[in-house]
Design an enzyme around this catalytic site. Structure first.
Site, PDB file in Angstrom:
ATOM      1  N   GLU A  58       0.662  -1.145  -0.206  1.00  0.00           N
ATOM      2  CA  GLU A  58       0.133  -0.053   0.183  1.00  0.00           C
ATOM      3  C   GLU A  58       0.823   1.193   0.173  1.00  0.00           C
ATOM      4  O   GLU A  58       0.419   2.235  -0.557  1.00  0.00           O
ATOM      5  CB  GLU A  58      -1.117   0.059   1.296  1.00  0.00           C
ATOM      6  CG  GLU A  58      -2.162  -1.132   1.146  1.00  0.00           C
ATOM      7  CD  GLU A  58      -1.746  -2.221   1.662  1.00  0.00           C
ATOM      8  OE1 GLU A  58      -2.487  -3.186   1.806  1.00  0.00           O
ATOM      9  OE2 GLU A  58      -0.361  -2.618   2.153  1.00  0.00           O
TER      10      GLU A  58
ATOM     11  N   PHE B 217     -11.362  -6.288  14.227  1.00  0.00           N
ATOM     12  CA  PHE B 217     -10.201  -6.815  13.570  1.00  0.00           C
ATOM     13  C   PHE B 217      -9.927  -5.799  12.311  1.00  0.00           C
ATOM     14  O   PHE B 217     -10.983  -5.293  11.617  1.00  0.00           O
ATOM     15  CB  PHE B 217     -10.633  -7.925  12.695  1.00  0.00           C
ATOM     16  CG  PHE B 217      -9.885  -8.647  11.846  1.00  0.00           C
ATOM     17  CD1 PHE B 217      -8.455  -9.109  12.406  1.00  0.00           C
ATOM     18  CD2 PHE B 217     -10.159  -8.704  10.293  1.00  0.00           C
ATOM     19  CE1 PHE B 217      -7.537  -9.543  11.226  1.00  0.00           C
ATOM     20  CE2 PHE B 217      -8.930  -9.312   9.517  1.00  0.00           C
ATOM     21  CZ  PHE B 217      -7.898  -9.722  10.142  1.00  0.00           C
ATOM     22  N   GLN B 218      -8.715  -5.519  12.193  1.00  0.00           N
ATOM     23  CA  GLN B 218      -8.195  -4.601  11.240  1.00  0.00           C
ATOM     24  C   GLN B 218      -8.835  -3.207  11.517  1.00  0.00           C
ATOM     25  O   GLN B 218      -9.134  -2.522  10.494  1.00  0.00           O
ATOM     26  CB  GLN B 218      -8.347  -5.020   9.801  1.00  0.00           C
ATOM     27  CG  GLN B 218      -7.271  -6.222   9.446  1.00  0.00           C
ATOM     28  CD  GLN B 218      -7.264  -6.469   8.117  1.00  0.00           C
ATOM     29  OE1 GLN B 218      -8.147  -6.308   7.116  1.00  0.00           O
ATOM     30  NE2 GLN B 218      -6.206  -7.365   7.545  1.00  0.00           N
TER      31      GLN B 218
ATOM     32  N   LYS C 245     -17.510  -0.009   5.934  1.00  0.00           N
ATOM     33  CA  LYS C 245     -17.989  -0.628   5.341  1.00  0.00           C
ATOM     34  C   LYS C 245     -19.454  -0.923   5.226  1.00  0.00           C
ATOM     35  O   LYS C 245     -19.888  -0.873   4.337  1.00  0.00           O
ATOM     36  CB  LYS C 245     -17.308  -2.331   5.716  1.00  0.00           C
ATOM     37  CG  LYS C 245     -17.631  -3.323   4.861  1.00  0.00           C
ATOM     38  CD  LYS C 245     -16.956  -4.392   5.208  1.00  0.00           C
ATOM     39  CE  LYS C 245     -17.139  -5.764   4.191  1.00  0.00           C
ATOM     40  NZ  LYS C 245     -16.400  -7.045   4.520  1.00  0.00           N
TER      41      LYS C 245
ATOM     42  N   MET D 189      24.655   8.105   1.928  1.00  0.00           N
ATOM     43  CA  MET D 189      24.594   9.077   2.371  1.00  0.00           C
ATOM     44  C   MET D 189      25.023   9.308   3.935  1.00  0.00           C
ATOM     45  O   MET D 189      25.856   9.944   4.238  1.00  0.00           O
ATOM     46  CB  MET D 189      23.404  10.100   2.342  1.00  0.00           C
ATOM     47  CG  MET D 189      23.386  11.321   2.633  1.00  0.00           C
ATOM     48  SD  MET D 189      24.741  12.418   1.890  1.00  0.00           S
ATOM     49  CE  MET D 189      23.429  12.838   0.383  1.00  0.00           C
TER      50      MET D 189
END
Length: 602
Positions: free
Chosen positions: A72, A134-135, A184, A500
């Site tokens: 993502e 959940f999530q 949802k 760097m």
């Protein structure tokens, strides 16, 4: 879809015909319809439980091309690259919880670089919010510090309004990222869809026209200055005002410095361009700011990487600061002439006012200023030393890439030494031809951003210039490129170290190289050629300078799939010039232990 060929340009938001007065549908379908009505054509994302209803509807869309990423964060960076180079709003759609939090880095990156993207996330059902379902993650709360605005949508009827508002906020004023979190339950509910929706954004009034008195004062200040300089930031790219900048320079004969996100805003081939200022800027650009009596700051924010120690920055200069964001004016450096306005509008007004002042007052002679600047430029040009270990100089590779791929290509970088060398040694002639993570400095930015750039610019050659450290953070998106026929070209500047950080360890930590070696007993993992093969990409490795041109031309000839060149370069190469963090720009070193001889009197 193959991204080599021509594709129809999407219509800008607001130009499509309104939909039917009212149509019954689910919230998920309303998400898709809203995106279609806004003229969106490309989406980067990944489905999951809390966004499945939207992805189910995306399957039926004939207008939206969905690119399935492998992470993502990659979706967010791809949306950024797409937005920077097209001038449109980039879009990513992901699910809840860890998927949403994976986009936070891209949101923070877009926020610091003023990149217009909209990230749509799924959320658990409204009745589950606050139950540690959940999530579940409070992504609206988490994203507030790193976005321009965040919405939580729990009612399906609000979906068209919130999505339209999100795109409007992202694209107007100072561009930036907006998050829309949709439960949802709202996706599954029935609602009455109509378009266009009405905005409800009390207090949101982006700056537009500048104050004419301030513009005239700025024009008079430019005319009166004996040592003026235009200090150009990324806002010039976002505003699309480069042509007005060229006209302003033609009128005034003043020098230009372009910050990292502004590379390409003014042609490198124009002798007025002194290059990039700041920590790794050219001696000419740093000297111009330090010795100027007037700085005209255009769409820039006086970042610490440009100013060095702020108290000693440009000690004798008056400042004209033009920015669309009033919060930036006098935030770091006091503005003697503050101008809040849309840079696209303000530049036209400034050109008109400056032309009038010069026509009435006659030509100005700033030849003494130019003699000083040209001495700096001629005495301390950009360059590099031969390597002591027999490996290639990375700067040579990038010089040759610039010469062969040319200014019509788009160059995307990761973060590290290769980023600075790319800004220094590639010649940029056009706006939106340099893409990098500038404010946040996000390693792993390059590959997904380049993917987004190519999707938005299918007819352009896109080079992803990455370091071997940065590359290993997000190279899974090469799978996305292969599967979707997105033929980016990867130039891996591979020195087997975190370059760097190692440079700082060399200069400031007595060569104590703590945890910056990416090779074990001289063997690097993974083997990047085998990795490329696993991704279905042609690849080759280059060790010697006499192989560089042929390898680049070979990569340029492959346009049906992504391709990779593993350039093995010296780990001892350093980025010069350099101003150490927190010290005055007057302490710039143009090479190890060597400082320019600044002249106090100009």
């Amino acid at each position: 879809m193959n991204y080599q060929g021509k594709r129809n340009k999407p219509k800008p938001p607001g130009t499509l015909k309104p939909a039917a007065v009212s149509e019954r549908m689910t919230g998920a379908k309303a998400v898709v319809r809203s995106l279609e009505e806004l003229g969106v054509t490309d989406i980067f994302g990944m489905p999951g439980g809390a966004i499945i209803p939207v992805y189910d509807q995306l399957l039926d869309s004939k207008k939206l091309n969905v690119i399935l990423v492998r992470h993502e964060q990659g979706a967010g960076h791809a949306a950024e690259g797409y937005a920077i180079t097209t001038g449109k709003v980039g879009c990513a759609v992901v699910t809840s919880g860890p998927a949403a939090t994976n986009t936070l880095t891209a949101l923070a990156d877009a926020n610091l670089d003023s990149v217009p993207i909209v990230v749509i996330t799924g959320q658990v059902g409204a009745s589950f919010i606050g139950t540690d379902a959940f999530q579940e993650a409070d992504i609206v709360g988490a994203s507030m510090p790193v976005t321009k605005h965040s919405f939580l949508v729990t009612d399906a009827q609000e979906i068209p309004n919130r999505i339209a508002e999100a795109f409007h906020i992202a694209a107007t004023g100072r561009p930036g990222p907006v998050l829309v979190d949709i439960t949802k339950s709202a996706q599954n509910e029935q609602m009455d869809f109509s378009w266009p929706p009405k905005f409800d954004l009390p207090g949101y009034k982006p700056a537009g026209d500048p104050h004419p008195k301030q513009v005239n004062e700025a024009a008079n200040a430019i005319y009166a200055a004996e040592a003026p300089v235009f200090y150009v930031g990324g806002g010039m790219i976002r505003a699309g005002a480069s042509e007005d900048l060229k006209e302003l320079v033609e009128i005034t004969d003043a020098p230009v410095v372009t910050t990292l996100p502004a590379r390409g805003a003014f042609p490198d081939s124009d002798p007025h361009n002194l290059g990039m200022p700041g920590m790794h800027g050219t001696v000419g650009a740093v000297g111009a700011l330090q010795r100027a009596d007037l700085i005209v700051a255009l769409g820039t924010r006086f970042d610490d990487r440009v100013t060095g120690q702020l108290d000693s920055f440009a000690p004798r200069a008056r400042v004209v600061h033009i920015d669309i964001d009033a919060a930036e004016i006098s935030k770091n450096r006091f503005a003697d002439i503050p101008i809040v306005g849309d840079l696209a509008i303000t530049m036209k007004a400034l050109v008109k006012a400056t032309k009038k002042v010069y026509n009435e007052g006659g030509p100005r002679n700033i030849s003494g200023w130019w003699r000083y600047l040209n001495r700096l430029r001629d005495t301390y040009p950009l360059g590099y030393e031969d390597t002591g270990d027999g490996m290639m100089a990375p700067q040579y590779v990038l010089e040759r890439l610039s010469a062969i791929a040319g200014p019509d290509s788009i160059y995307v970088t990761g973060v590290g030494q290769h980023q600075m060398w790319s800004a220094q040694f590639i010649k940029y002639e056009n706006p939106r031809s340099f893409v990098s993570s500038c404010g946040l400095g996000t390693m792993g930015y390059c590959i997904p951003a380049a993917m987004g750039v190519k999707v938005g610019n299918p007819d352009k050659v896109v080079w992803a210039i990455d370091g071997d450290g940065s590359f290993q953070m997000t190279n899974q998106e090469l799978a996305t490129c292969t599967v979707n026929n997105i033929p980016i070209k990867v130039a891996l500047i591979n020195n087997s170290v975190l370059g760097m950080v190692r440079q700082w360890q060399n200069l400031f930590y007595n060569e104590r190289y703590s945890h910056t070696d990416l090779a074990t007993d001289g063997v690097q993992f993974p083997d990047f050629l085998k990795l490329a093969e696993a991704y279905g990409m042609p690849a080759r490795r280059v060790f010697n300078e006499d192989e560089v041109d042929e390898a680049i031309e070979w990569a340029m000839s492959i346009n049906d799939r992504p391709v990779l060149i593993d350039f093995r370069v010296s780990k001892d190469a350093m980025v010069w010039p350099m101003v150490a963090a927190g010290v005055s720009n007057d302490e710039l070193k143009y090479a190890r232990g060597l400082a320019p001889e600044w002249e106090q009197d100009v």
